[in-house]
Structure formats: C-alpha cells, structure tokens
Design a protein around this motif. Sequence first.
Motif, PDB file in Angstrom:
ATOM      1  N   THR A  28      38.856 -14.333 -13.398  1.00 44.45           N
ATOM      2  CA  THR A  28      39.002 -15.444 -13.538  1.00 44.45           C
ATOM      3  C   THR A  28      38.214 -16.053 -12.345  1.00 44.45           C
ATOM      4  OG1 THR A  28      40.879 -15.470 -12.421  1.00 44.45           O
ATOM      5  CG2 THR A  28      41.056 -15.499 -14.786  1.00 44.45           C
ATOM      6  N   SER A  29      37.586 -17.168 -12.541  1.00 42.47           N
ATOM      7  CA  SER A  29      36.848 -17.705 -11.270  1.00 42.47           C
ATOM      8  C   SER A  29      37.848 -18.569 -10.405  1.00 42.47           C
ATOM      9  CB  SER A  29      35.733 -18.722 -11.750  1.00 42.47           C
ATOM     10  OG  SER A  29      36.443 -19.825 -12.517  1.00 42.47           O
ATOM     11  N   ASP A  35      39.593 -10.937  -8.932  1.00 44.27           N
ATOM     12  CA  ASP A  35      38.357 -10.200  -9.339  1.00 44.27           C
ATOM     13  C   ASP A  35      37.818  -9.170  -8.441  1.00 44.27           C
ATOM     14  OD1 ASP A  35      38.675 -12.050 -11.143  1.00 44.27           O
ATOM     15  OD2 ASP A  35      37.086 -13.509 -10.422  1.00 44.27           O
ATOM     16  N   GLU A  71      29.454 -12.170  -3.202  1.00 44.46           N
ATOM     17  CA  GLU A  71      30.541 -13.277  -3.122  1.00 44.46           C
ATOM     18  C   GLU A  71      31.083 -12.894  -1.499  1.00 44.46           C
ATOM     19  OE1 GLU A  71      33.591 -13.023  -6.055  1.00 44.46           O
ATOM     20  OE2 GLU A  71      32.358 -14.299  -7.520  1.00 44.46           O
ATOM     21  N   SER A  77      31.625 -18.283  -4.407  1.00 45.02           N
ATOM     22  CA  SER A  77      31.749 -17.605  -5.773  1.00 45.02           C
ATOM     23  C   SER A  77      30.577 -17.234  -6.434  1.00 45.02           C
ATOM     24  CB  SER A  77      32.727 -18.181  -6.777  1.00 45.02           C
ATOM     25  OG  SER A  77      32.084 -19.422  -7.311  1.00 45.02           O
ATOM     26  N   TYR A  78      30.459 -16.334  -7.453  1.00 41.93           N
ATOM     27  CA  TYR A  78      29.337 -15.977  -7.972  1.00 41.93           C
ATOM     28  C   TYR A  78      28.826 -17.063  -8.888  1.00 41.93           C
ATOM     29  CZ  TYR A  78      25.865 -13.277 -10.596  1.00 41.93           C
ATOM     30  OH  TYR A  78      24.811 -12.767 -11.222  1.00 41.93           O
ATOM     31  N   GLN A  79      29.750 -17.855  -9.570  1.00 38.85           N
ATOM     32  CA  GLN A  79      29.490 -18.979 -10.245  1.00 38.85           C
ATOM     33  C   GLN A  79      28.856 -20.040  -9.418  1.00 38.85           C
ATOM     34  OE1 GLN A  79      29.572 -19.309 -13.838  1.00 38.85           O
ATOM     35  NE2 GLN A  79      28.500 -20.869 -13.180  1.00 38.85           N
ATOM     36  N   GLN A  80      29.269 -20.382  -8.290  1.00 37.22           N
ATOM     37  CA  GLN A  80      28.746 -21.407  -7.363  1.00 37.22           C
ATOM     38  C   GLN A  80      27.372 -21.069  -7.173  1.00 37.22           C
ATOM     39  OE1 GLN A  80      31.651 -21.084  -4.202  1.00 37.22           O
ATOM     40  NE2 GLN A  80      32.910 -23.166  -4.730  1.00 37.22           N
ATOM     41  N   VAL A  82      25.408 -19.228  -8.738  1.00 37.97           N
ATOM     42  CA  VAL A  82      24.416 -19.232  -9.983  1.00 37.97           C
ATOM     43  C   VAL A  82      24.178 -20.757 -10.218  1.00 37.97           C
ATOM     44  CG1 VAL A  82      24.435 -19.074 -12.602  1.00 37.97           C
ATOM     45  CG2 VAL A  82      25.278 -17.084 -11.159  1.00 37.97           C
ATOM     46  N   ASP A  83      25.078 -21.691 -10.191  1.00 32.15           N
ATOM     47  CA  ASP A  83      24.922 -22.964 -10.031  1.00 32.15           C
ATOM     48  C   ASP A  83      23.962 -23.437  -9.178  1.00 32.15           C
ATOM     49  OD1 ASP A  83      26.752 -23.136 -12.373  1.00 32.15           O
ATOM     50  OD2 ASP A  83      28.506 -23.880 -10.974  1.00 32.15           O
ATOM     51  N   THR A  87      20.993 -22.164 -12.399  1.00 30.71           N
ATOM     52  CA  THR A  87      20.845 -23.308 -13.060  1.00 30.71           C
ATOM     53  C   THR A  87      20.847 -24.819 -12.465  1.00 30.71           C
ATOM     54  OG1 THR A  87      23.391 -23.481 -13.046  1.00 30.71           O
ATOM     55  CG2 THR A  87      22.300 -22.208 -15.042  1.00 30.71           C
TER      56      THR A  87
END
Length: 94
Positions: A28-29, A35, A71, A77-80, A82-83, A87
Amino acid sequence: TITIQQLLMHRGGFTRDYADTIFDETFTSDNPDKDYDHVINHVLGCTLVYPPDTKTKYSNLGYALIGCAIERCTGASYQQLVDIFITGKLGTGF
C-alpha cells in the motif's frame, strides 16, 4: 552479494515472484515502511534458484527490491517518483 546491476538485468538469482500470494494486498502506498519491511524480510528468507550473475531469469522480486532501494535513497515513494519523472513529464499524472 547481489548488485543493483544484477537485479536490473534479472541476474540476481531470485525466483520470478513472491512465495506468498498476499503480497499484492499488503503493498500500500499509504504505508511505505510496511512495503519495504515486507520485501526485505521476504528476500532475507528466500532461497536463490541459482548463484547471482550466472543465469538470466525474469524476477518481479528483484525489481521490487530495486523499488525499495530507490525509495530509501530518495526519501520519496516509488509512486511519487513515477509521477514526477515519468507520467508528469508526459502530462498524464495520476
């Protein structure tokens, strides 16, 4: 010793996927430490399928480990990341 380069090249000796199938539900982010700890504990407890840098075998586990390293090194975070770097540059951030 397994290097980042070996992980990137799928030559770390790891299995393709995690032994426990609940990992996807655990990831979960909103709790990156959970994680990270989950991946590290799994890696420490797994048996390599071959010695590092002797064969190429696709491994999601190796790439999850790379994500943890990214990370920890960046503090994001990995999602940050990537953003910001993928993306966001494409104008398709989520």
